[in-house]
Motif scaffolding. Structure first.
Motif, PDB file in Angstrom:
ATOM      1  N   UNK A 159      17.029 -18.584  -9.731  1.00  0.00           N
ATOM      2  CA  UNK A 159      18.364 -18.339  -9.197  1.00  0.00           C
ATOM      3  C   UNK A 159      18.259 -18.205  -7.685  1.00  0.00           C
ATOM      4  N   UNK A 160      18.844 -19.145  -6.965  1.00  0.00           N
ATOM      5  CA  UNK A 160      18.663 -19.190  -5.513  1.00  0.00           C
ATOM      6  C   UNK A 160      20.018 -19.259  -4.807  1.00  0.00           C
ATOM      7  N   UNK A 161      20.197 -18.366  -3.869  1.00  0.00           N
ATOM      8  CA  UNK A 161      21.461 -18.277  -3.128  1.00  0.00           C
ATOM      9  C   UNK A 161      21.482 -19.264  -1.969  1.00  0.00           C
ATOM     10  N   UNK A 162      22.641 -19.907  -1.778  1.00  0.00           N
ATOM     11  CA  UNK A 162      22.905 -20.761  -0.616  1.00  0.00           C
ATOM     12  C   UNK A 162      24.335 -20.480  -0.157  1.00  0.00           C
ATOM     13  N   UNK A 163      24.522 -19.311   0.417  1.00  0.00           N
ATOM     14  CA  UNK A 163      25.853 -18.892   0.865  1.00  0.00           C
ATOM     15  C   UNK A 163      25.905 -18.830   2.387  1.00  0.00           C
ATOM     16  N   UNK A 164      27.094 -18.626   2.899  1.00  0.00           N
ATOM     17  CA  UNK A 164      27.278 -18.588   4.341  1.00  0.00           C
ATOM     18  C   UNK A 164      26.464 -17.480   4.998  1.00  0.00           C
ATOM     19  N   UNK A 165      26.307 -16.353   4.313  1.00  0.00           N
ATOM     20  CA  UNK A 165      25.577 -15.246   4.937  1.00  0.00           C
ATOM     21  C   UNK A 165      24.101 -15.566   5.134  1.00  0.00           C
ATOM     22  N   UNK A 166      23.578 -16.580   4.414  1.00  0.00           N
ATOM     23  CA  UNK A 166      22.197 -16.984   4.602  1.00  0.00           C
ATOM     24  C   UNK A 166      22.024 -18.004   5.733  1.00  0.00           C
ATOM     25  N   UNK A 167      23.144 -18.539   6.243  1.00  0.00           N
ATOM     26  CA  UNK A 167      23.070 -19.549   7.290  1.00  0.00           C
ATOM     27  C   UNK A 167      22.932 -18.850   8.644  1.00  0.00           C
ATOM     28  N   UNK A 168      21.784 -18.223   8.837  1.00  0.00           N
ATOM     29  CA  UNK A 168      21.584 -17.372  10.013  1.00  0.00           C
ATOM     30  C   UNK A 168      20.101 -17.095  10.193  1.00  0.00           C
ATOM     31  N   UNK A 169      19.694 -16.955  11.464  1.00  0.00           N
ATOM     32  CA  UNK A 169      18.322 -16.547  11.740  1.00  0.00           C
ATOM     33  C   UNK A 169      18.155 -16.215  13.212  1.00  0.00           C
ATOM     34  N   UNK A 170      17.278 -15.279  13.497  1.00  0.00           N
ATOM     35  CA  UNK A 170      16.784 -15.063  14.849  1.00  0.00           C
ATOM     36  C   UNK A 170      15.276 -15.292  14.878  1.00  0.00           C
ATOM     37  N   UNK A 171      14.751 -15.811  13.771  1.00  0.00           N
ATOM     38  CA  UNK A 171      13.317 -15.984  13.634  1.00  0.00           C
ATOM     39  C   UNK A 171      12.907 -17.436  13.536  1.00  0.00           C
ATOM     40  N   UNK A 172      11.946 -17.701  12.658  1.00  0.00           N
ATOM     41  CA  UNK A 172      11.358 -19.030  12.532  1.00  0.00           C
ATOM     42  C   UNK A 172      12.272 -20.015  11.830  1.00  0.00           C
ATOM     43  N   UNK A 173      13.074 -19.528  10.882  1.00  0.00           N
ATOM     44  CA  UNK A 173      13.928 -20.405  10.085  1.00  0.00           C
ATOM     45  C   UNK A 173      15.157 -19.638   9.607  1.00  0.00           C
ATOM     46  N   UNK A 174      16.200 -20.371   9.211  1.00  0.00           N
ATOM     47  CA  UNK A 174      17.369 -19.744   8.624  1.00  0.00           C
ATOM     48  C   UNK A 174      16.999 -19.149   7.267  1.00  0.00           C
ATOM     49  N   UNK A 175      17.711 -18.109   6.893  1.00  0.00           N
ATOM     50  CA  UNK A 175      17.459 -17.510   5.584  1.00  0.00           C
ATOM     51  C   UNK A 175      17.738 -18.504   4.462  1.00  0.00           C
ATOM     52  N   UNK A 176      18.698 -19.388   4.653  1.00  0.00           N
ATOM     53  CA  UNK A 176      18.994 -20.398   3.642  1.00  0.00           C
ATOM     54  C   UNK A 176      17.823 -21.354   3.453  1.00  0.00           C
ATOM     55  N   UNK A 177      17.117 -21.682   4.528  1.00  0.00           N
ATOM     56  CA  UNK A 177      15.931 -22.540   4.447  1.00  0.00           C
ATOM     57  C   UNK A 177      14.792 -21.798   3.758  1.00  0.00           C
ATOM     58  N   UNK A 178      14.610 -20.546   4.119  1.00  0.00           N
ATOM     59  CA  UNK A 178      13.586 -19.713   3.482  1.00  0.00           C
ATOM     60  C   UNK A 178      13.808 -19.644   1.973  1.00  0.00           C
TER      61      UNK A 178
END
Length: 311
Positions: free
Chosen positions: A96-115
């Motif tokens: 079960x993997x989330x791909x929502x707007x709140x994951x489309x964000x990062x200040x690091x190496x990658x977006x949370x959605x990519x992670x």
């Protein structure tokens, strides 16, 4: 939808998720005949509703489930021994993997959605290589896409294709308001049979009273693996002065020079982390928290090595 090229750290495409299969050997997620995974409890300890055959008795090792101790052999030899079993093949593993707007964000190496997408892909390839049945649910702000668990490469590719399409469609609708995580968990409870493994990959901030209750109910009949995702900015505000945010007509200003504000923000983040830890302890399930600062494979390896060292 047109397939876009991968934008490293921002978006992924299907080819990138397929390539993740080459990194499976770097992380021992599931046990083999020669190596015991630190997550072996997900396959050997509970054995709820699974077909198993007795294999052999061996000397007890740290981390073995005490419920499998052979007391007759232990009494005879004066040394603890554990019963070993052959597991039922083709275990259903539901990612079960989330791909929502709140994951489309990062200040690091990658977006949370990519992670999230990378972690789901790696676990999927590892499960397929372990002869388990692989399926899952990609859930976001507006829709869910479900693939029933099957022991076939085609099933995993369907899941990864859905995942890539959902990833490329982000950021999505900012006005979506339904509880997508709760709906996903309810769906999992409806379709998963006892003994399945539910892998939960979601934003750290998505846990609430309702979803915690759903996870507890799911864990009664299935094994669960929790992978909450976070970004450094989820845990601490920088002292960067006045920050202005705007979304869909709403505006917010934060004075990050305010020490009380930064402290309260950090305390909220600590409370979220502590809630996940309490839940994992309560349900007796592994918790592998991931963040956007480091490569996903490195983080998983560190988690599993830490699990091994603690036993």
């Amino acid at each position: 939808m047109q397939t876009l090229a991968a934008q490293p750290g921002i978006r992924v495409n299907l080819a990138e998720l397929i390539e993740m299969r080459h990194r499976v050997r770097e992380v021992q997620l599931f046990s083999t005949a020669a190596r015991r995974s630190p997550l072996i409890g997900l396959h050997h300890s509970k054995l709820r509703g699974r077909g198993v055959d007795f294999d052999q008795v061996r000397v007890y090792q740290a981390g073995d489930d005490v419920r499998t101790i052979d007391w007759r052999v232990t009494a005879r030899t004066q040394e603890p021994h554990t019963k070993m079993f052959h597991e039922e093949r083709e275990r259903p593993i539901y990612i079960m993997v989330e791909q929502s707007q709140r994951l489309f964000f990062s200040t690091g190496l990658m977006f949370k959605s990519v992670l999230a997408a990378q972690a789901a892909s790696l676990i999927g390839w590892a499960a397929l290589g372990h002869n388990d049945r692989v399926g899952g649910l990609v859930f976001g702000d507006n829709e869910h896409h479900e693939i029933k668990p099957r022991r076939s490469k085609q099933s995993l590719l369907q899941l990864l294709s859905r995942l890539a399409r959902a990833n490329q469609a982000l950021p999505g609708d900012p006005n979506a308001g339904r509880d997508s995580f709760g709906l996903a968990l309810r769906r999992a409870r409806e379709i998963l049979r006892p003994g399945s493994l539910a892998v939960i990959i979601c934003d750290e901030r998505t846990l609430n009273d309702s979803s915690e209750q759903q996870l507890a109910l799911l864990a009664r009949h299935c094994d669960v693996l929790l992978l909450p995702l976070s970004d450094p900015l989820d845990h601490a505000l920088p002292a960067a002065g006045l920050l202005r945010f705007a979304e869909s007509g709403a505006k917010l200003e934060l004075d990050t020079h305010n020490a009380d504000l930064r402290r309260a923000y950090h305390e909220q983040a600590q409370a979220r982390q502590a809630r996940w830890e309490r839940l994992a302890l309560k349900l007796r399930v592994p918790l592998l928290a991931l963040d956007t600062q480091r490569e996903m494979v490195d983080q998983l390896r560190d988690h599993l090595n830490g699990s091994r060292a603690s036993k």
